[in-house]
Scaffold this motif. Structure first.
Motif, PDB file in Angstrom:
ATOM      1  N   GLY A 126      -8.947  10.793  -1.970  1.00 41.15           N
ATOM      2  CA  GLY A 126      -9.457  12.117  -1.650  1.00 41.15           C
ATOM      3  C   GLY A 126     -10.509  12.556  -2.632  1.00 41.15           C
ATOM      4  N   LEU A 127     -10.827  13.834  -2.569  1.00 35.47           N
ATOM      5  CA  LEU A 127     -11.822  14.432  -3.454  1.00 35.47           C
ATOM      6  C   LEU A 127     -11.117  15.150  -4.595  1.00 35.47           C
ATOM      7  CD1 LEU A 127     -14.711  15.430  -4.119  1.00 35.47           C
ATOM      8  CD2 LEU A 127     -14.284  17.339  -2.533  1.00 35.47           C
ATOM      9  N   VAL A 128     -11.576  14.881  -5.802  1.00 38.94           N
ATOM     10  CA  VAL A 128     -10.971  15.507  -6.974  1.00 38.94           C
ATOM     11  C   VAL A 128     -12.078  15.815  -7.968  1.00 38.94           C
ATOM     12  CG1 VAL A 128     -10.498  13.297  -8.098  1.00 38.94           C
ATOM     13  CG2 VAL A 128      -9.118  15.294  -8.678  1.00 38.94           C
ATOM     14  N   SER A 148      -6.542  14.279 -11.370  1.00 40.69           N
ATOM     15  CA  SER A 148      -5.670  13.123 -11.157  1.00 40.69           C
ATOM     16  C   SER A 148      -5.421  12.892  -9.675  1.00 40.69           C
ATOM     17  CB  SER A 148      -4.328  13.344 -11.853  1.00 40.69           C
ATOM     18  OG  SER A 148      -4.478  13.486 -13.246  1.00 40.69           O
ATOM     19  N   LEU A 149      -5.107  11.663  -9.346  1.00 38.47           N
ATOM     20  CA  LEU A 149      -4.687  11.267  -8.011  1.00 38.47           C
ATOM     21  C   LEU A 149      -3.617  10.199  -8.140  1.00 38.47           C
ATOM     22  CD1 LEU A 149      -8.018  10.792  -5.981  1.00 38.47           C
ATOM     23  CD2 LEU A 149      -6.275  12.538  -5.561  1.00 38.47           C
ATOM     24  N   ARG A 150      -2.818  10.037  -7.088  1.00 42.32           N
ATOM     25  CA  ARG A 150      -1.909   8.904  -7.021  1.00 42.32           C
ATOM     26  C   ARG A 150      -2.130   8.178  -5.705  1.00 42.32           C
ATOM     27  NH1 ARG A 150       4.654   8.039  -6.880  1.00 42.32           N
ATOM     28  NH2 ARG A 150       4.353   8.698  -4.719  1.00 42.32           N
ATOM     29  N   THR A 179      -8.897   3.012   0.552  1.00 39.83           N
ATOM     30  CA  THR A 179      -8.839   4.471   0.550  1.00 39.83           C
ATOM     31  C   THR A 179      -9.928   4.973  -0.399  1.00 39.83           C
ATOM     32  OG1 THR A 179      -7.392   6.400   0.257  1.00 39.83           O
ATOM     33  CG2 THR A 179      -7.094   4.604  -1.298  1.00 39.83           C
ATOM     34  N   GLN A 180     -10.605   6.026   0.003  1.00 38.68           N
ATOM     35  CA  GLN A 180     -11.763   6.473  -0.755  1.00 38.68           C
ATOM     36  C   GLN A 180     -11.386   7.523  -1.800  1.00 38.68           C
ATOM     37  OE1 GLN A 180     -15.000   7.986   1.640  1.00 38.68           O
ATOM     38  NE2 GLN A 180     -16.459   7.784  -0.031  1.00 38.68           N
ATOM     39  N   VAL A 181     -11.894   7.322  -2.984  1.00 39.11           N
ATOM     40  CA  VAL A 181     -11.743   8.298  -4.068  1.00 39.11           C
ATOM     41  C   VAL A 181     -13.124   8.860  -4.393  1.00 39.11           C
ATOM     42  CG1 VAL A 181     -11.150   8.615  -6.495  1.00 39.11           C
ATOM     43  CG2 VAL A 181      -9.688   7.213  -5.021  1.00 39.11           C
ATOM     44  N   THR A 182     -13.245  10.158  -4.332  1.00 37.37           N
ATOM     45  CA  THR A 182     -14.496  10.841  -4.661  1.00 37.37           C
ATOM     46  C   THR A 182     -14.247  11.778  -5.832  1.00 37.37           C
ATOM     47  OG1 THR A 182     -15.151  10.757  -2.327  1.00 37.37           O
ATOM     48  CG2 THR A 182     -16.376  12.253  -3.760  1.00 37.37           C
ATOM     49  N   VAL A 183     -15.089  11.697  -6.828  1.00 35.65           N
ATOM     50  CA  VAL A 183     -14.925  12.522  -8.026  1.00 35.65           C
ATOM     51  C   VAL A 183     -16.167  13.387  -8.193  1.00 35.65           C
ATOM     52  CG1 VAL A 183     -14.465  12.546 -10.497  1.00 35.65           C
ATOM     53  CG2 VAL A 183     -13.547  10.695  -9.073  1.00 35.65           C
ATOM     54  N   SER A 184     -15.970  14.679  -8.175  1.00 40.78           N
ATOM     55  CA  SER A 184     -17.097  15.600  -8.349  1.00 40.78           C
ATOM     56  C   SER A 184     -17.239  15.980  -9.819  1.00 40.78           C
ATOM     57  CB  SER A 184     -16.887  16.852  -7.503  1.00 40.78           C
ATOM     58  OG  SER A 184     -15.729  17.547  -7.930  1.00 40.78           O
ATOM     59  N   SER A 185     -18.479  16.084 -10.250  1.00 40.35           N
ATOM     60  CA  SER A 185     -18.719  16.395 -11.671  1.00 40.35           C
ATOM     61  C   SER A 185     -18.881  17.897 -11.889  1.00 40.35           C
ATOM     62  CB  SER A 185     -19.970  15.674 -12.156  1.00 40.35           C
ATOM     63  OG  SER A 185     -21.075  16.009 -11.344  1.00 40.35           O
TER      64      SER A 185
END
Length: 122
Positions: free
Chosen positions: A10-12, A17-19, A116-122
């Motif tokens: 997901g987007l974080v 953190s994500l699991r 699975t997609q991980v998106t990290v916003s700055s």
């Protein structure tokens, strides 16, 4: 038939953190090593973390102080806890497992999930 299904992406925000979870299902006799890889568009798929069937783990240098891999053998599932996420951690995360489908299988076969997609916003 064996399937690996990842979830939890997901987007974080950066620092969050994500699991991630990866569950193996289908005809499974034995699972050896399971691992997480990640891939940016246009780049090769790189190992992030791995865990064998007795819990020995290994990590890429870029994540070893922030990510944690674990395994539930009863559920044929591995997890990846991603802490202190950085924008450069954004990618598709893929699960891989070496599986013997039946007791008569001669060797372990490599299986991959769909990612699975991980998106990290700055």
């Amino acid at each position: 038939q064996v399937q690996l299904v990842e979830s939890g992406g997901g987007l974080v925000q950066a620092g969050g953190s994500l699991r991630l979870s990866c569950a193996a299902s289908g005809t499974i006799f034995s699972i050896n090593e399971m691992s997480w890889y990640r891939q940016d568009p246009g780049k090769h798929r790189a190992l992030v973390a791995k865990i064998d069937n007795i819990g020995n783990t290994g990590y890429a240098d870029s994540v070893k102080d922030r990510f944690s891999i674990s395994r539930d053998n009863a559920k044929n599932t591995i997890y990846l806890r991603l802490n202190s996420l950085k924008p450069e951690d954004a990618a598709f995360y893929y699960c891989k497992a070496w599986i013997k489908p039946t007791s008569s299988s001669i060797r372990y076969t490599e299986y991959w999930g769909q990612g699975t997609q991980v998106t990290v916003s700055s």
